[in-house]
Scaffold this motif. Structure first.
Motif, PDB file in Angstrom:
ATOM      1  N   ASN A   1     -16.323   0.011  -6.571  1.00  0.00           N
ATOM      2  CA  ASN A   1     -15.077   0.613  -6.082  1.00  0.00           C
ATOM      3  C   ASN A   1     -14.024   0.640  -7.196  1.00  0.00           C
ATOM      4  O   ASN A   1     -13.275   1.607  -7.331  1.00  0.00           O
ATOM      5  N   ILE A   2     -14.003  -0.427  -7.973  1.00  0.00           N
ATOM      6  CA  ILE A   2     -13.054  -0.468  -9.093  1.00  0.00           C
ATOM      7  C   ILE A   2     -13.526   0.455 -10.217  1.00  0.00           C
ATOM      8  O   ILE A   2     -12.758   1.250 -10.759  1.00  0.00           O
TER       9      ILE A   2
ATOM     10  N   LEU B   1      -0.044  10.293  -3.405  1.00  0.00           N
ATOM     11  CA  LEU B   1      -0.696  10.564  -2.128  1.00  0.00           C
ATOM     12  C   LEU B   1       0.339  10.743  -1.026  1.00  0.00           C
ATOM     13  O   LEU B   1       0.139  11.486  -0.076  1.00  0.00           O
ATOM     14  N   LEU B   2       1.448  10.037  -1.177  1.00  0.00           N
ATOM     15  CA  LEU B   2       2.537  10.102  -0.209  1.00  0.00           C
ATOM     16  C   LEU B   2       3.786  10.588  -0.929  1.00  0.00           C
ATOM     17  O   LEU B   2       3.995  10.242  -2.098  1.00  0.00           O
TER      18      LEU B   2
ATOM     19  N   GLU C   1     -14.277   6.944   6.328  1.00  0.00           N
ATOM     20  CA  GLU C   1     -14.830   6.001   5.356  1.00  0.00           C
ATOM     21  C   GLU C   1     -13.961   5.859   4.110  1.00  0.00           C
ATOM     22  O   GLU C   1     -14.284   5.103   3.200  1.00  0.00           O
ATOM     23  N   GLY C   2     -12.872   6.595   4.063  1.00  0.00           N
ATOM     24  CA  GLY C   2     -11.934   6.425   2.955  1.00  0.00           C
ATOM     25  C   GLY C   2     -12.217   7.281   1.738  1.00  0.00           C
ATOM     26  O   GLY C   2     -11.423   7.318   0.805  1.00  0.00           O
ATOM     27  N   THR C   3     -13.361   7.973   1.736  1.00  0.00           N
ATOM     28  CA  THR C   3     -13.678   8.763   0.548  1.00  0.00           C
ATOM     29  C   THR C   3     -12.809  10.023   0.466  1.00  0.00           C
ATOM     30  O   THR C   3     -12.569  10.534  -0.625  1.00  0.00           O
TER      31      THR C   3
ATOM     32  N   VAL D   1      -0.517  17.225 -10.187  1.00  0.00           N
ATOM     33  CA  VAL D   1      -1.893  17.422 -10.661  1.00  0.00           C
ATOM     34  C   VAL D   1      -2.111  16.790 -12.032  1.00  0.00           C
ATOM     35  O   VAL D   1      -3.071  16.035 -12.234  1.00  0.00           O
TER      36      VAL D   1
ATOM     37  N   VAL E   1      -2.953   8.629   4.855  1.00  0.00           N
ATOM     38  CA  VAL E   1      -2.184   7.435   4.496  1.00  0.00           C
ATOM     39  C   VAL E   1      -1.071   7.170   5.505  1.00  0.00           C
ATOM     40  O   VAL E   1      -0.761   8.020   6.311  1.00  0.00           O
TER      41      VAL E   1
ATOM     42  N   ILE F   1      -7.018   4.842  -9.214  1.00  0.00           N
ATOM     43  CA  ILE F   1      -6.617   4.089  -8.040  1.00  0.00           C
ATOM     44  C   ILE F   1      -7.817   3.394  -7.420  1.00  0.00           C
ATOM     45  O   ILE F   1      -8.847   4.022  -7.170  1.00  0.00           O
ATOM     46  N   VAL F   2      -7.673   2.105  -7.186  1.00  0.00           N
ATOM     47  CA  VAL F   2      -8.697   1.363  -6.459  1.00  0.00           C
ATOM     48  C   VAL F   2      -8.162   1.161  -5.051  1.00  0.00           C
ATOM     49  O   VAL F   2      -7.217   0.408  -4.847  1.00  0.00           O
ATOM     50  N   PRO F   3      -8.721   1.889  -4.081  1.00  0.00           N
ATOM     51  CA  PRO F   3      -8.178   1.771  -2.729  1.00  0.00           C
ATOM     52  C   PRO F   3      -8.462   0.398  -2.126  1.00  0.00           C
ATOM     53  O   PRO F   3      -9.382  -0.300  -2.552  1.00  0.00           O
TER      54      PRO F   3
ATOM     55  N   ASN G   1       0.615   4.178  -2.641  1.00  0.00           N
ATOM     56  CA  ASN G   1       0.372   5.560  -2.215  1.00  0.00           C
ATOM     57  C   ASN G   1       1.418   6.517  -2.782  1.00  0.00           C
ATOM     58  O   ASN G   1       1.100   7.660  -3.122  1.00  0.00           O
TER      59      ASN G   1
ATOM     60  N   ALA H   1     -14.306   2.705  -0.847  1.00  0.00           N
ATOM     61  CA  ALA H   1     -14.458   4.124  -0.536  1.00  0.00           C
ATOM     62  C   ALA H   1     -15.533   4.700  -1.442  1.00  0.00           C
ATOM     63  O   ALA H   1     -15.263   5.185  -2.539  1.00  0.00           O
ATOM     64  N   LEU H   2     -16.779   4.606  -0.967  1.00  0.00           N
ATOM     65  CA  LEU H   2     -17.917   5.086  -1.751  1.00  0.00           C
ATOM     66  C   LEU H   2     -18.896   5.762  -0.805  1.00  0.00           C
ATOM     67  O   LEU H   2     -18.834   5.564   0.406  1.00  0.00           O
TER      68      LEU H   2
ATOM     69  N   LEU I   1      -8.600  12.830  -2.608  1.00  0.00           N
ATOM     70  CA  LEU I   1      -7.213  13.275  -2.767  1.00  0.00           C
ATOM     71  C   LEU I   1      -6.532  12.620  -3.981  1.00  0.00           C
ATOM     72  O   LEU I   1      -5.517  13.128  -4.461  1.00  0.00           O
ATOM     73  N   TYR I   2      -7.076  11.508  -4.458  1.00  0.00           N
ATOM     74  CA  TYR I   2      -6.539  10.903  -5.678  1.00  0.00           C
ATOM     75  C   TYR I   2      -6.773  11.824  -6.872  1.00  0.00           C
ATOM     76  O   TYR I   2      -6.050  11.780  -7.842  1.00  0.00           O
ATOM     77  N   SER I   3      -7.848  12.599  -6.780  1.00  0.00           N
ATOM     78  CA  SER I   3      -8.254  13.423  -7.922  1.00  0.00           C
ATOM     79  C   SER I   3      -7.395  14.684  -8.003  1.00  0.00           C
ATOM     80  O   SER I   3      -6.713  15.042  -7.055  1.00  0.00           O
ATOM     81  N   PRO I   4      -7.422  15.356  -9.136  1.00  0.00           N
ATOM     82  CA  PRO I   4      -6.574  16.551  -9.293  1.00  0.00           C
ATOM     83  C   PRO I   4      -7.057  17.757  -8.500  1.00  0.00           C
ATOM     84  O   PRO I   4      -6.438  18.818  -8.569  1.00  0.00           O
TER      85      PRO I   4
ATOM     86  N   SER J   1     -15.208   3.072 -10.097  1.00  0.00           N
ATOM     87  CA  SER J   1     -15.033   4.495  -9.774  1.00  0.00           C
ATOM     88  C   SER J   1     -13.652   5.013 -10.149  1.00  0.00           C
ATOM     89  O   SER J   1     -13.468   6.210 -10.339  1.00  0.00           O
ATOM     90  N   ALA J   2     -12.699   4.111 -10.249  1.00  0.00           N
ATOM     91  CA  ALA J   2     -11.330   4.529 -10.568  1.00  0.00           C
ATOM     92  C   ALA J   2     -11.116   4.642 -12.073  1.00  0.00           C
ATOM     93  O   ALA J   2     -10.050   5.065 -12.513  1.00  0.00           O
TER      94      ALA J   2
ATOM     95  N   THR K   1       0.832  -1.204   0.000  1.00  0.00           N
ATOM     96  CA  THR K   1       0.000   0.000   0.000  1.00  0.00           C
ATOM     97  C   THR K   1       0.867   1.255   0.000  1.00  0.00           C
ATOM     98  O   THR K   1       0.560   2.236  -0.684  1.00  0.00           O
TER      99      THR K   1
ATOM    100  N   LYS L   1      -2.057  13.016 -11.880  1.00  0.00           N
ATOM    101  CA  LYS L   1      -3.247  12.381 -11.310  1.00  0.00           C
ATOM    102  C   LYS L   1      -4.279  12.036 -12.380  1.00  0.00           C
ATOM    103  O   LYS L   1      -5.053  11.101 -12.221  1.00  0.00           O
TER     104      LYS L   1
ATOM    105  N   LYS M   1      -9.673  10.055   1.064  1.00  0.00           N
ATOM    106  CA  LYS M   1      -8.492   9.564   0.368  1.00  0.00           C
ATOM    107  C   LYS M   1      -8.753   9.549  -1.134  1.00  0.00           C
ATOM    108  O   LYS M   1      -7.925   9.968  -1.926  1.00  0.00           O
ATOM    109  N   ARG M   2      -9.939   9.089  -1.465  1.00  0.00           N
ATOM    110  CA  ARG M   2     -10.286   9.020  -2.881  1.00  0.00           C
ATOM    111  C   ARG M   2     -10.385  10.423  -3.482  1.00  0.00           C
ATOM    112  O   ARG M   2     -10.016  10.633  -4.635  1.00  0.00           O
TER     113      ARG M   2
END
Ligand SMILES: Nc1ncnc2c1ncn2[C@@H]1O[C@H](COP(=O)(O)OP(=O)(O)OP(=O)(O)O)[C@@H](O)[C@H]1O
Ligand SMILES: [Mg+2]
Lengths: 308, 408
Positions: free
Chosen positions: A142-143, A50-51, B239-241, A70, B408, A78-80, A45, A84-85, B246-249, A145-146, A41, A73, B243-244
């Protein structure tokens, strides 16, 4: 497509990543296999901006992601690891929302969302809230959405943890489809079966290091075990394990009282086994030869089992 | 940025419980508080009679009859006692106030001068005292200045000096009447000066109780609802959203701002509904200064939202944010005058109350509806709300970047 060099990351005293190198070609389906806490992970990340790594560099689609987070991205989906929905929104609304964050035109997002719902076999449930979905169905959305923004690279972090076989197979099917469409995918897991089934190339990660890398076949050939022979005896009580081990180094008795032989050349070994049994008056009730799984390779490399 | 706010709004509208909490509960509470405050400070209210102590050091026919008159008023009861113990009872909180008529009360009345009288009161009971003041001044004018009073004196003379002969009594009567004549004009304004009370409440028509209830409850409930809405940023983290997101621009700061836009939007709607309700049910004249009202609604919503986001930003989890918000908002609302009007608070509390969002909002709404002030006059309050909001937003952004984004 993805080029990472010497990624280091530490959390306090924990050295999570100790110099990860990755070179993944366009359209490749790469599996990152490792036990809990190996650093899968953390790697994802960092690759997904993200990291920030402590040092090292990452290029995705030719862009330095550390300098252009930016625009990078937009190339990344990314599928966390955790679903995450928004539970109170419908599947379609979730997809439209997540897709809408990338600045694409609404009509395009909508048609893409419908395409994804078809792909994942959830078109008829599109207006149900996520709350009403089963765990496996949630994982599928979840998948999906990515994928709304048409990324060039997809990172999937253990996308099949804790789901029913039906949803799991659906996900494998979709991954195969995405792969054949030319999407570059990094797939992390601690199920070696998944990697063997899906991935073209595998990196085995342990304690923040990639300890082996190659195709499943390459890794198998590199190891001392390519095959596993299971022998069941009519009269297992008569077998003397100590004596067996003198003739065959890698033999064990498993919990079903079967003899398990690990070997590199199964044909040669097989005749040897039959001969031995004959000489010692042991009746073979069944014999079965399997290709060694990556589990064995991991065991050989680390002296530990992949799953505890 | 707007997508996130719209998504939150969609989620909010799906949550019936939240909707009721944000839209219906404030209305219910305003109604409750308005009923509880009764007609505080209002000319049309009928609250239970206020009892105060009274000492008549003059003990003349005029002072006695004035006391009797006051006592017979609806809404006021006098308890006669000597001045020393009366004052003590005020000091130890047993009485709200003591009305004293000094020696020379009758002489002054006869001469048309200001009668020596004083109202000693408990500062912490300012609300009651204010009402008392109005009642006393109004009625003293009536009692002392009216023909009725004169007649009373005449009858009294007739009764007490019944043994005097007719001509002497007539002479006395005409002298008394003569005295009353001079007094009438002068007296119409003098009780106020004689009682030496300052800081009288404003508009006679203002229902201060209702206004206090509306403004006080509005701000407090707003704080609660925006705190809840700001807290969604923490549940998104759990709930992790987040994080999601933050994945976006999208820029991380925009996530915070989108939460604020959403909360502010709902807050403004909540205030508008509350004011419309007050207009329909309590006759609050919301059109008295529309521009001022809009300014106050927007700045109040902004300050409350910033405060809510601030509470979220200093919490680790949604649960923590909820309990922290409950405590902080209740305390701030109590200090800031949402539950009890600040003017009845002891002065040190009044000094603290200016540090609250509630205080400035409530004062702003008072300026508009109670004091009928022009728009420019509410700008200081609006400015203070913007200042508080700006500071809170700044701290929240800092905390958010530093702590909340650590997903994270
Ligand atoms: N935010 C963090 N703070 C401190 N330590 C962390 C943090 N994230 C990860 N670690 C540590 O870094 C190491 C690698 O963790 P990581 O989550 O990458 O493992 P993983 O391979 O994804 O494991 P799993 O299969 O359980 O998901 C672990 O020892 C973990 O405890
Ligand atoms: Mg992991």
């Amino acid at each position: 497509m993805i080029n990472a060099k010497a990624i280091h990351k530490r959390f306090g005293t924990v050295k999570a990543l100790k110099g990860i190198d990755l070179d993944i070609k366009e359209g490749e389906l790469y599996g990152l296999l490792g036990p809990n806490g190996a650093g899968k992970t953390t790697t994802i990340n960092i690759l997904s901006t993200l990291l920030k790594p402590d040092n090292g560099s990452v290029f995705i689609n030719g862009l330095d992601i550390l300098k252009n987070p930016v625009s990078s991205k937009k190339n990344i989906g990314i599928v966390p690891q955790e679903v995450a929905l928004y539970e109170d929104l419908s599947a379609l609304d979730n997809l439209l929302f997540w897709g809408g964050l990338y600045g694409n035109p609404a009509s395009q997002i909508r048609s893409r969302a419908n395409e994804m719902l078809r792909l994942f076999g959830l078109s008829d449930r599109r207006n149900d809230t996520i709350k009403k979905y089963s765990g496996g169905m949630k994982r599928r959305i979840n998948i999906a959405s990515a994928l709304l923004h048409n990324p060039k690279v997809l990172f999937m972090d253990e996308p099949t943890v804790g789901i029913d076989p039906q949803s799991r197979n659906k996900i494998y099917e979709v991954i195969g489809q995405l792969h054949s469409n030319g999407l570059t995918i990094i797939y992390t897991t601690h199920y070696m079966e998944e990697v063997e089934k899906l991935c073209e190339r595998v990196g085995i990660i342990d304690y923040g290091e990639i300890i082996a890398e190659g195709t499943v076949e390459e890794l198998r050939n590199r190891s001392n075990t390519t095959s596993i022979i299971n022998v069941a005896l009519e009269n297992p009580g008569n077998a003397n394990l100590k004596d067996l081990q003198k003739s065959f180094e890698t033999v064990e008795v498993d919990q079903n009282n079967q003899l398990v032989f690990r070997c590199k050349d199964s044909d040669k070994k097989l005749s040897g086994i039959v001969k031995y049994m004959d000489q010692h008056n042991l009746m073979i009730s069944s014999i079965d030869v399997k290709k060694a799984s990556l589990e064995n390779i991991f065991l050989e490399l680390t002296g530990r089992k992949l799953r505890d | 940025m707007l997508q996130i706010a719209l998504k939150d709004l969609k989620l909010f509208l799906k949550d019936i419980k939240a909707f009721i909490l944000v839209m219906i509960l404030p209305i219910a509470l305003v109604t409750l508080f308005t009923l509880a405050y009764g007609g505080m400070g209002s000319s049309s209210g009928d609250s239970s009679p206020i009892a105060i102590a009274a000492s008549d050091l003059d003990s003349t026919s005029t002072s006695i009859s004035t006391m009797q008159k006051i006592d017979s008023l609806k809404g006021l009861k006098l308890k006669h006692m000597d001045i020393g113990s009366a004052k003590n009872r005020v000091i130890n909180g047993s009485e709200t106030a003591v009305l004293v008529f000094y020696k020379g009360f009758q002489d002054s009345v006869d001469k048309g001068a200001d009668p020596p009288m004083e109202l000693f009161f408990d500062r912490s009971q300012e609300m009651e005292v204010n009402i008392l003041q109005q009642a006393l001044i109004g009625n003293l004018t009536g009692i002392l200045g009216s023909k009725n009073m004169e007649n009373k004196v005449h009858t009294m003379i007739d009764k007490q000096y019944a043994d005097l002969d007719e001509s002497t009594r007539k002479m006395i009567h005409s002298q008394v009447s003569e005295g009353f004549k001079g007094n009438d004009e002068e007296f119409s304004s003098s009780p106020e000066a004689a009682l030496k009370m300052t800081g009288l409440v404003g508009e006679e028509k203002t229902n201060w109780g209702m206004l206090q209830a509306v403004a006080g409850v509005a701000v407090m409930m707003l704080l609660f609802s925006v705190a809840g809405m700001s807290g969604t940023i923490l549940s998104e983290r759990e709930e992790g959203t987040l994080k999601r997101l933050l994945y976006s621009p999208i820029h991380p700061n925009s996530i915070l701002f989108s939460k604020m836009i959403y909360a502010m939007f709902v807050a403004i709607i909540q205030l508008i509904i509350l004011f419309i309700f007050s207009w329909l049910v309590f006759d609050l004249d919301i059109l008295t200064n529309p521009l001022g009202l809009i300014i106050m609604i927007v700045t109040t919503a902004f300050a409350c939202t910033s405060f809510g986001i601030f509470l979220a930003s200093i919490s680790q989890t949604r649960k923590q944010a909820e309990s922290l918000s409950t405590i902080v908002i209740l305390i701030m609302s109590a200090i800031g005058g949402s539950m009890i009007p600040t003017f009845i608070m002891p002065s040190f509390m009044q000094k603290i109350s200016v540090a609250s969002v509630n205080y400035w909002s409530i004062q702003g709404f008072f300026d508009i509806f109670g004091r009928n002030m022009a728009t420019v006059k509410i700008l200081p309050e609006a400015g203070m709300l913007l200042l508080i909001g700006g500071i809170m937003t700044g701290i929240s952004l800092f905390r958010f970047r530093k702590h909340v984004l650590k997903v994270v």
